[in-house]
Scaffold this motif. Structure first.
Motif, PDB file in Angstrom:
ATOM      1  N   THR A  80      12.800 -30.962 -36.774  1.00 29.95           N
ATOM      2  CA  THR A  80      13.412 -30.728 -35.477  1.00 29.95           C
ATOM      3  C   THR A  80      12.295 -30.636 -34.447  1.00 29.95           C
ATOM      4  N   THR A  81      12.638 -30.911 -33.220  1.00 29.42           N
ATOM      5  CA  THR A  81      11.679 -30.840 -32.127  1.00 29.42           C
ATOM      6  C   THR A  81      11.962 -29.595 -31.302  1.00 29.42           C
ATOM      7  N   ARG A  98      14.165 -25.142 -26.194  1.00 28.58           N
ATOM      8  CA  ARG A  98      15.219 -26.057 -26.633  1.00 28.58           C
ATOM      9  C   ARG A  98      14.780 -26.655 -27.958  1.00 28.58           C
ATOM     10  N   GLU A  99      15.614 -26.542 -28.977  1.00 21.52           N
ATOM     11  CA  GLU A  99      15.320 -27.147 -30.280  1.00 21.52           C
ATOM     12  C   GLU A  99      16.408 -28.163 -30.577  1.00 21.52           C
ATOM     13  N   HIS A 100      15.998 -29.365 -30.963  1.00 13.59           N
ATOM     14  CA  HIS A 100      16.986 -30.415 -31.230  1.00 13.59           C
ATOM     15  C   HIS A 100      16.519 -31.291 -32.388  1.00 13.59           C
ATOM     16  N   GLY A 101      17.464 -32.035 -32.927  1.00 17.34           N
ATOM     17  CA  GLY A 101      17.157 -32.939 -34.030  1.00 17.34           C
ATOM     18  C   GLY A 101      17.726 -32.498 -35.365  1.00 17.34           C
ATOM     19  N   TYR A 102      18.575 -31.458 -35.360  1.00 17.40           N
ATOM     20  CA  TYR A 102      19.201 -31.050 -36.614  1.00 17.40           C
ATOM     21  C   TYR A 102      20.097 -32.176 -37.119  1.00 17.40           C
ATOM     22  N   ASP A 104      23.278 -34.033 -38.620  1.00 20.03           N
ATOM     23  CA  ASP A 104      24.716 -33.812 -38.603  1.00 20.03           C
ATOM     24  C   ASP A 104      25.208 -33.907 -40.042  1.00 20.03           C
ATOM     25  N   SER A 112      21.398 -25.223 -37.649  1.00 22.57           N
ATOM     26  CA  SER A 112      21.600 -25.357 -36.209  1.00 22.57           C
ATOM     27  C   SER A 112      22.314 -24.130 -35.649  1.00 22.57           C
ATOM     28  N   ARG A 116      20.799 -21.295 -32.930  1.00 20.95           N
ATOM     29  CA  ARG A 116      21.472 -20.959 -31.666  1.00 20.95           C
ATOM     30  C   ARG A 116      21.659 -19.444 -31.529  1.00 20.95           C
TER      31      ARG A 116
END
Length: 122
Positions: A80-81, A98-102, A104, A112, A116
């Motif tokens: 994740t980024t 901000r963390e993203h890239g989990y 799906d 994820s 949060r």
């Protein structure tokens, strides 16, 4: 996610980007090469209420002291980024993360959701 810290941006930035600073509040034996192309290694020994012992690593993507730091981690999930922006405030620093890239997937959903809520990912 945003939070306010009553400290100058440089100090807050260093708390995330220097091994000795990370070890003072979050890790045990971190290694940090805080420049684009460098690598970070996080180690935890008996950390938190679950007494987690774990290690993770990832590359540094951006490093602009004291305003922005971006890295990747969580190789077990494909990576994740994490983007962290440090905004000057008259009484300290606003930190926006901000963390993203989990993925799906059934593996990615709990991680994820935990992130949060600010929970541990291990």
């Amino acid at each position: 996610m945003a939070t306010f810290v009553r400290a100058p941006r440089e100090r807050v930035y260093d708390a995330l980007t220097r091994a000795e600073e990370l070890d003072a509040w979050f890790t045990t034996g971190a290694e940090v090469d805080a420049r684009p192309g460098g690598e970070m290694t996080w180690r935890w020994v008996d950390w938190g209420p679950d007494r987690v012992t774990a290690e993770d690593r990832g590359p540094v993507l951006e490093a602009s002291r004291p305003s922005r730091f971006v890295f990747r981690w969580q190789a077990g999930l494909g990576g994740t980024t994490v983007e962290v922006d440090f905004e000057e405030h008259p009484e300290g620093t606003v930190v926006r993360l901000r963390e993203h890239g989990y993925p799906d997937s059934p593996e990615g959903w709990p991680a994820s959701a935990s992130a949060r809520r600010g929970g541990a990912r291990r």
